[in-house]
Write a protein that holds these residues in place. Sequence first.
Motif, mmCIF file in Angstrom:
data_model
loop_
_atom_site.group_PDB
_atom_site.id
_atom_site.type_symbol
_atom_site.label_atom_id
_atom_site.label_comp_id
_atom_site.label_asym_id
_atom_site.label_seq_id
_atom_site.Cartn_x
_atom_site.Cartn_y
_atom_site.Cartn_z
ATOM 1 N N SER A 1 10.476 -9.687 3.929
ATOM 2 C CA SER A 1 10.862 -11.084 4.151
ATOM 3 C C SER A 1 11.470 -11.648 2.869
ATOM 4 N N SER A 2 12.230 -12.713 3.003
ATOM 5 C CA SER A 2 12.948 -13.273 1.854
ATOM 6 C C SER A 2 12.008 -13.787 0.765
ATOM 7 N N ASN A 3 10.820 -14.266 1.146
ATOM 8 C CA ASN A 3 9.872 -14.757 0.125
ATOM 9 C C ASN A 3 8.803 -13.718 -0.221
ATOM 10 N N LEU A 4 9.008 -12.482 0.208
ATOM 11 C CA LEU A 4 8.158 -11.325 -0.125
ATOM 12 C C LEU A 4 6.725 -11.444 0.389
ATOM 13 N N ASP A 5 6.499 -12.255 1.425
ATOM 14 C CA ASP A 5 5.142 -12.390 1.951
ATOM 15 C C ASP A 5 4.884 -11.485 3.161
ATOM 16 N N GLN A 6 5.896 -10.742 3.601
ATOM 17 C CA GLN A 6 5.725 -9.814 4.716
ATOM 18 C C GLN A 6 6.548 -8.550 4.469
ATOM 19 N N TYR A 7 5.942 -7.429 4.776
ATOM 20 C CA TYR A 7 6.583 -6.125 4.635
ATOM 21 C C TYR A 7 6.249 -5.287 5.858
ATOM 22 N N ILE A 8 7.134 -4.394 6.199
ATOM 23 C CA ILE A 8 6.855 -3.412 7.242
ATOM 24 C C ILE A 8 7.259 -2.048 6.680
ATOM 25 N N PHE A 9 6.417 -1.053 6.928
ATOM 26 C CA PHE A 9 6.743 0.313 6.541
ATOM 27 C C PHE A 9 6.151 1.258 7.576
ATOM 28 N N GLU A 10 6.587 2.501 7.544
ATOM 29 C CA GLU A 10 6.098 3.506 8.485
ATOM 30 C C GLU A 10 5.187 4.494 7.784
ATOM 31 N N SER A 11 4.127 4.864 8.486
ATOM 32 C CA SER A 11 3.206 5.890 8.001
ATOM 33 C C SER A 11 3.059 6.948 9.087
ATOM 34 N N GLN A 12 2.819 8.146 8.648
ATOM 35 C CA GLN A 12 2.588 9.225 9.609
ATOM 36 C C GLN A 12 1.081 9.435 9.745
ATOM 37 N N LEU A 13 0.640 9.553 10.985
ATOM 38 C CA LEU A 13 -0.771 9.810 11.251
ATOM 39 C C LEU A 13 -1.034 11.314 11.224
ATOM 40 N N ARG A 14 -2.299 11.684 11.216
ATOM 41 C CA ARG A 14 -2.668 13.108 11.183
ATOM 42 C C ARG A 14 -2.154 13.871 12.394
ATOM 43 N N ASN A 15 -1.993 13.152 13.529
ATOM 44 C CA ASN A 15 -1.466 13.813 14.732
ATOM 45 C C ASN A 15 0.063 13.847 14.730
ATOM 46 N N ASN A 16 0.674 13.525 13.566
ATOM 47 C CA ASN A 16 2.122 13.524 13.319
ATOM 48 C C ASN A 16 2.879 12.376 13.968
ATOM 49 N N LYS A 17 2.181 11.479 14.628
ATOM 50 C CA LYS A 17 2.827 10.290 15.193
ATOM 51 C C LYS A 17 3.144 9.325 14.049
ATOM 52 N N LYS A 18 4.341 8.710 14.105
ATOM 53 C CA LYS A 18 4.701 7.690 13.119
ATOM 54 C C LYS A 18 4.312 6.329 13.682
ATOM 55 N N ILE A 19 3.823 5.477 12.783
ATOM 56 C CA ILE A 19 3.384 4.154 13.198
ATOM 57 C C ILE A 19 3.893 3.128 12.191
ATOM 58 N N GLN A 20 4.321 1.987 12.703
ATOM 59 C CA GLN A 20 4.738 0.899 11.825
ATOM 60 C C GLN A 20 3.522 0.105 11.401
ATOM 61 N N LEU A 21 3.454 -0.205 10.101
ATOM 62 C CA LEU A 21 2.383 -1.023 9.555
ATOM 63 C C LEU A 21 3.002 -2.275 8.943
ATOM 64 N N LYS A 22 2.329 -3.378 9.138
ATOM 65 C CA LYS A 22 2.788 -4.640 8.575
ATOM 66 C C LYS A 22 1.810 -5.088 7.503
ATOM 67 N N VAL A 23 2.344 -5.602 6.413
ATOM 68 C CA VAL A 23 1.560 -6.184 5.330
ATOM 69 C C VAL A 23 1.962 -7.652 5.264
ATOM 70 N N LYS A 24 0.975 -8.542 5.264
ATOM 71 C CA LYS A 24 1.278 -9.978 5.272
ATOM 72 C C LYS A 24 0.336 -10.709 4.327
ATOM 73 N N PHE A 25 0.904 -11.633 3.542
ATOM 74 C CA PHE A 25 0.137 -12.473 2.617
ATOM 75 C C PHE A 25 0.176 -13.908 3.146
ATOM 76 N N THR A 26 -1.004 -14.495 3.374
ATOM 77 C CA THR A 26 -1.100 -15.848 3.914
ATOM 78 C C THR A 26 -1.985 -16.687 3.021
ATOM 79 N N ASN A 27 -1.489 -17.848 2.603
ATOM 80 C CA ASN A 27 -2.284 -18.761 1.776
ATOM 81 C C ASN A 27 -3.494 -19.217 2.586
ATOM 82 N N ILE A 28 -4.698 -19.011 2.029
ATOM 83 C CA ILE A 28 -5.905 -19.394 2.770
ATOM 84 C C ILE A 28 -6.158 -20.893 2.709
ATOM 85 N N ALA A 29 -5.424 -21.602 1.851
ATOM 86 C CA ALA A 29 -5.492 -23.075 1.763
ATOM 87 C C ALA A 29 -6.932 -23.568 1.681
#
Length: 180
Positions: A16-44
């Motif tokens: 994302s433009s403000n670097l608070d969200q990312y998506i990347f792919e990881s491979q599982l042990r069964n060789n399936k690829k899965i998208q993972l999301k990383v998100k930073f949210t202000n807990i206020a």
Amino acid sequence: MIKINLEDTFEATYVSSNLDQYIFESQLRNNKKIQLKVKFTNIADSLLPNVYNLAFGPFNLDGKIDDSINLKHKDSNKVFSTIILFSITFLKKNPYASIGIDGSDDLRANLYHRMFRYNYKDLKDFLVIIGVDWYVRLLRNGTIELDNNGSAFFKPKPESFDFQRKTNDLYRYYMFNLNQ
């Protein structure tokens, strides 16, 4: 044991433009690829100012992060290294912020505790690691501080991470910020 190596990470497929969200792919042990999301949210939370909660995991059917799934990654070290690298990138853009990770269950809290303990020497030049416990203030009259509903008013108590602290005494929340 998770070994963090900031030079062995997955590439983001989305940032994302403000670097608070990312998506990347990881491979599982069964060789399936899965998208993972990383998100930073202000807990206020006024008691933990400028703390951004870190959530990560695969997408659920609604397109939101499902952080309750237990995935078997082919390379867990690389997954967590990627998440820490994204966290450092976010913190560099937001140098007064801290990132918090909530071990939603004892298994995850134990994983985070051991990960920070095991990788301290490699991360100490980049990050300050903080453990957070909760406390209820005992008032001078011998009673405890209560919230508006009459329940005990729990407050966060951040402290320097105790690297000798055993995993049977886990922190309730884990935080880190840039070592400036």
